[in-house]
Design an enzyme around this catalytic site. Structure first.
Site, short mmCIF file in Angstrom:
data_model
loop_
_atom_site.label_atom_id
_atom_site.label_comp_id
_atom_site.label_asym_id
_atom_site.label_seq_id
_atom_site.Cartn_x
_atom_site.Cartn_y
_atom_site.Cartn_z
NE ARG A 104 -3.24 0.31 3.15
CZ ARG A 104 -4.51 0.40 3.51
NH1 ARG A 104 -5.19 1.49 3.28
NH2 ARG A 104 -5.08 -0.58 4.14
CB THR A 108 -1.95 7.25 -3.16
OG1 THR A 108 -1.40 5.92 -3.21
CG2 THR A 108 -1.03 8.20 -3.89
CG ASP A 200 -2.07 -7.32 10.75
OD1 ASP A 200 -1.81 -8.40 10.18
OD2 ASP A 200 -1.74 -6.22 10.29
N1 URA Z 1 -6.41 -6.55 7.55
C1 URA Z 1 -6.33 -7.26 8.69
O1 URA Z 1 -5.46 -8.11 8.85
N2 URA Z 1 -7.23 -7.00 9.66
C2 URA Z 1 -8.20 -6.08 9.53
O2 URA Z 1 -9.01 -5.91 10.45
C3 URA Z 1 -8.26 -5.35 8.32
C4 URA Z 1 -7.35 -5.61 7.35
#
Ligand code: URA
Length: 209
Positions: A104, A108, A200
């Site tokens: 990412r 942006t 995550d």
């Molecule tokens: N990516 C993740 O690993 N967890 C999230 O809550 C959103 C994106």
């Protein structure tokens, strides 16, 4: 229009609750993600076409069924998607595996592809993209773009937890693909996490922070 399906099999829902728990450690998280992916593979393969084939059993020759459709390619979006590959291969061991890496852009916030490695002849294959979290939909949309650019036509997207924002964005960008999730959660927070979600997914799978 492709379908959007929540796979609410009791085993899938039970296992999803296990990995949502913040107390679930790396080892258990990894194992249960694979178990869920295997169960999801069972569900998403329901519409695979069959053909008749003659088979000689020890008793007599008969007509029976075998898979007739396109060969499957499992496509994890790096890195968290890797956590779902082995579970799917348990059920579809002959599948090929293509990889898509995206990062990412910090300014942006748009995803960019940095690595794509696919088998050939994507037009004659059934693609199953896997990524545990469908959050904004940005990387899912780019992954589908990347596959379509290389000739893929039959594409399914399989995630564990989806945010409504991501489902909407993905289905608007690619109305022809089928999208499957184990759960549709409430919303995305200001940091881009799915709420309640599971945190995550990449960090929890690989023990990073
Ligand atoms: N990516 C993740 O690993 N967890 C999230 O809550 C959103 C994106």
């Amino acid at each position: 229009m492709g379908k959007f399906e929540i796979l609410n099999h009791p085993l899938i829902q039970h296992k999803l609750t296990i990995i949502r728990n913040e107390e679930c450690g790396t080892r258990e998280f990894r194992q249960v993600v694979n178990e869920i992916a295997e169960l999801m593979a069972y569900e998403v393969s329901r519409d695979m076409p069959l053909e008749d084939v003659e088979v000689k059993t020890p008793v007599e020759t008969t007509t029976a069924k075998q898979l007739a459709g396109k060969k499957v390619v499992v496509v994890p979006i790096l890195r968290a998607g890797l956590g779902m590959v082995d579970g799917i291969l348990e059920l579809i061991p002959a599948a090929k595996v293509g990889h898509i890496g995206m990062y990412r852009d910090e300014e942006t916030l748009q995803p960019h592809e940095y690595f794509v490695k696919m088998p050939d002849d994507l037009g004659n294959r059934e693609m199953i993209i896997v990524d545990p979290m469908l959050a904004t939909g940005g990387s899912a949309i780019m992954a589908v773009d990347a596959l379509k650019k290389r000739g893929a036509q039959a594409i399914k997207f399989v995630c564990l937890v989806a945010a409504p924002e991501g489902v909407k964005a993905l289905r608007e960008a690619h109305p022809d693909i089928d999208v499957y999730a184990a759960a549709l959660d409430d919303h995305l927070n200001e940091d881009g996490y799915i709420v309640p979600g599971l945190g995550d997914a990449g960090d929890r799978l690989f023990g990073t922070k």
